[in-house]
Design a protein around this motif. Structure first.
Motif, PDB file in Angstrom:
ATOM      1  N   ALA A  35      39.281  -7.794 -32.681  1.00 57.17           N
ATOM      2  CA  ALA A  35      40.057  -9.017 -32.905  1.00 57.17           C
ATOM      3  C   ALA A  35      40.341  -9.217 -34.384  1.00 57.17           C
ATOM      4  O   ALA A  35      39.475  -8.943 -35.225  1.00 57.17           O
ATOM      5  CB  ALA A  35      39.293 -10.221 -32.366  1.00 57.17           C
ATOM      6  N   PRO A  36      41.528  -9.702 -34.729  1.00 49.59           N
ATOM      7  CA  PRO A  36      41.769 -10.114 -36.119  1.00 49.59           C
ATOM      8  C   PRO A  36      40.944 -11.354 -36.421  1.00 49.59           C
ATOM      9  O   PRO A  36      40.395 -11.994 -35.508  1.00 49.59           O
ATOM     10  CB  PRO A  36      43.269 -10.403 -36.141  1.00 49.59           C
ATOM     11  CG  PRO A  36      43.611 -10.749 -34.738  1.00 49.59           C
ATOM     12  CD  PRO A  36      42.701  -9.930 -33.870  1.00 49.59           C
ATOM     13  N   SER A  37      40.848 -11.720 -37.677  1.00 51.46           N
ATOM     14  CA  SER A  37      39.927 -12.780 -38.084  1.00 51.46           C
ATOM     15  C   SER A  37      40.248 -14.153 -37.508  1.00 51.46           C
ATOM     16  O   SER A  37      39.371 -15.011 -37.424  1.00 51.46           O
ATOM     17  CB  SER A  37      39.883 -12.871 -39.619  1.00 51.46           C
ATOM     18  OG  SER A  37      41.178 -13.162 -40.127  1.00 51.46           O
ATOM     19  N   ASP A  38      41.513 -14.376 -37.081  1.00 48.33           N
ATOM     20  CA  ASP A  38      41.877 -15.698 -36.570  1.00 48.33           C
ATOM     21  C   ASP A  38      41.821 -15.799 -35.046  1.00 48.33           C
ATOM     22  O   ASP A  38      42.112 -16.849 -34.481  1.00 48.33           O
ATOM     23  CB  ASP A  38      43.281 -16.086 -37.047  1.00 48.33           C
ATOM     24  CG  ASP A  38      44.346 -15.093 -36.608  1.00 48.33           C
ATOM     25  OD1 ASP A  38      43.979 -13.972 -36.177  1.00 48.33           O
ATOM     26  OD2 ASP A  38      45.543 -15.420 -36.700  1.00 48.33           O
ATOM     27  N   ALA A  39      41.457 -14.725 -34.374  1.00 51.30           N
ATOM     28  CA  ALA A  39      41.424 -14.741 -32.909  1.00 51.30           C
ATOM     29  C   ALA A  39      40.072 -15.236 -32.402  1.00 51.30           C
ATOM     30  O   ALA A  39      39.043 -15.070 -33.063  1.00 51.30           O
ATOM     31  CB  ALA A  39      41.708 -13.343 -32.371  1.00 51.30           C
ATOM     32  N   LYS A  40      40.085 -15.810 -31.203  1.00 53.29           N
ATOM     33  CA  LYS A  40      38.856 -16.316 -30.593  1.00 53.29           C
ATOM     34  C   LYS A  40      38.806 -15.938 -29.118  1.00 53.29           C
ATOM     35  O   LYS A  40      39.836 -15.742 -28.477  1.00 53.29           O
ATOM     36  CB  LYS A  40      38.751 -17.835 -30.738  1.00 53.29           C
ATOM     37  CG  LYS A  40      38.616 -18.318 -32.181  1.00 53.29           C
ATOM     38  CD  LYS A  40      38.419 -19.817 -32.249  1.00 53.29           C
ATOM     39  CE  LYS A  40      38.333 -20.306 -33.693  1.00 53.29           C
ATOM     40  NZ  LYS A  40      37.193 -19.703 -34.423  1.00 53.29           N
ATOM     41  N   THR A  41      37.600 -15.852 -28.588  1.00 48.85           N
ATOM     42  CA  THR A  41      37.427 -15.611 -27.167  1.00 48.85           C
ATOM     43  C   THR A  41      37.689 -16.909 -26.399  1.00 48.85           C
ATOM     44  O   THR A  41      37.878 -17.976 -26.998  1.00 48.85           O
ATOM     45  CB  THR A  41      35.991 -15.146 -26.875  1.00 48.85           C
ATOM     46  OG1 THR A  41      35.075 -16.222 -27.164  1.00 48.85           O
ATOM     47  CG2 THR A  41      35.623 -13.936 -27.734  1.00 48.85           C
TER      48      THR A  41
END
Length: 255
Positions: free
Chosen positions: A185-191
């Motif tokens: 995931a890139p740093s701004d993505a979330k589960t």
């Protein structure tokens, strides 16, 4: 003349009546709300079982590259795995890639020679002084080869660690012989549970302890991905913060 002026005045007051103003205000508010809804940014994409940015778990490399979500050139080919950044992500570093290739080639060569020595040991030396001296020299040479092979293997492990850290920090896709084997995931993505880079360790445990999260042998926290057998989430943790999030199939081979 007076009556005409009065009629005009009364008409003006009627045009600005409360009902008239209220209707106009309601219409304006509705228009503003509509504009606000149109301008609202879309909800961020979830990093999870459905994949990310059109990349699905296990998909073929060629199919992934035609989607335009990944850079066209790989950032690493170490161990036969091919890593790609997302479009707009870090560009390949030729110097780093050459260093990886050189270290890998050296390690493979030395370990092959070491394996050949172990598989076909030399016969025991004779009783003569000359035979013993040659045997001692050969033994020392073999010992140096084994030591060099061990050192090269350690250097290769270091390159793998550097590659893995850079990959999960930037985000991207890694492909093995069976297709996509890891998605970072890139740093701004979330589960779906709201966990991403920067989440606290306490938040990570609250989200996944009940789902069987454990510490893996590589030091990362691991938990199964819902509905995706063989796939796990991996979370790196720096201090009390999540550093990166990825989904990986540990059974998938590079080559």
């Amino acid at each position: 003349m007076v009556l005409t002026a009065a009629a005009v005045l009364i008409g003006g007051v009627a045009c600005s009546s409360p009902e008239s103003s209220g209707t106009s205000g309601t219409s304006g508010a509705a228009g503003a709300a509509g504009a606000s809804d149109a301008d609202k940014p879309a909800a961020p994409e979830t990093f999870g079982p459905a994949g990310y940015r059109g990349l699905t778990l296990g998909m073929a490399k060629d199919a992934a590259l035609t989607g335009g979500k990944l850079a066209s050139a790989p950032t690493s080919n170490l161990d036969g795995c091919t890593d790609f950044s997302y479009t707009g992500g870090p560009a390949p570093d030729p110097a780093r890639m050459k260093a990886e290739a050189d270290v890998e080639a050296k390690a493979k060569d030395l370990n092959k020679k070491a394996d050949e020595l172990e598989a076909d040991p030399d016969p025991k030396p004779g009783a003569s002084a000359e035979g013993s001296a040659k045997a001692a020299e050969k033994s020392a040479k073999d010992a140096r080869l084994f030591a060099d092979a061990a050192l090269a293997t350690a250097d290769l492990a270091g390159k793998r660690e550097e590659r893995d850290k850079a990959f999960v920090a930037a985000g991207g896709a890694s492909f093995g012989k069976d297709g996509l084997r890891e998605l970072a995931a890139p740093s701004d993505a979330k589960t779906a549970e709201g966990i991403g880079a920067g989440s606290s360790l306490a938040e990570l445990k609250t989200a996944y302890d009940a789902k069987g999260m454990k510490a893996g042998s590589n030091g990362r926290f691991q938990v199964p991905v819902d509905g995706k057998p063989d796939w796990i989430y991996e979370f790196t943790v720096n201090g009390e913060k999540v550093g990166s999030v990825s989904m990986i199939n540990p059974k998938s081979k590079c080559s």
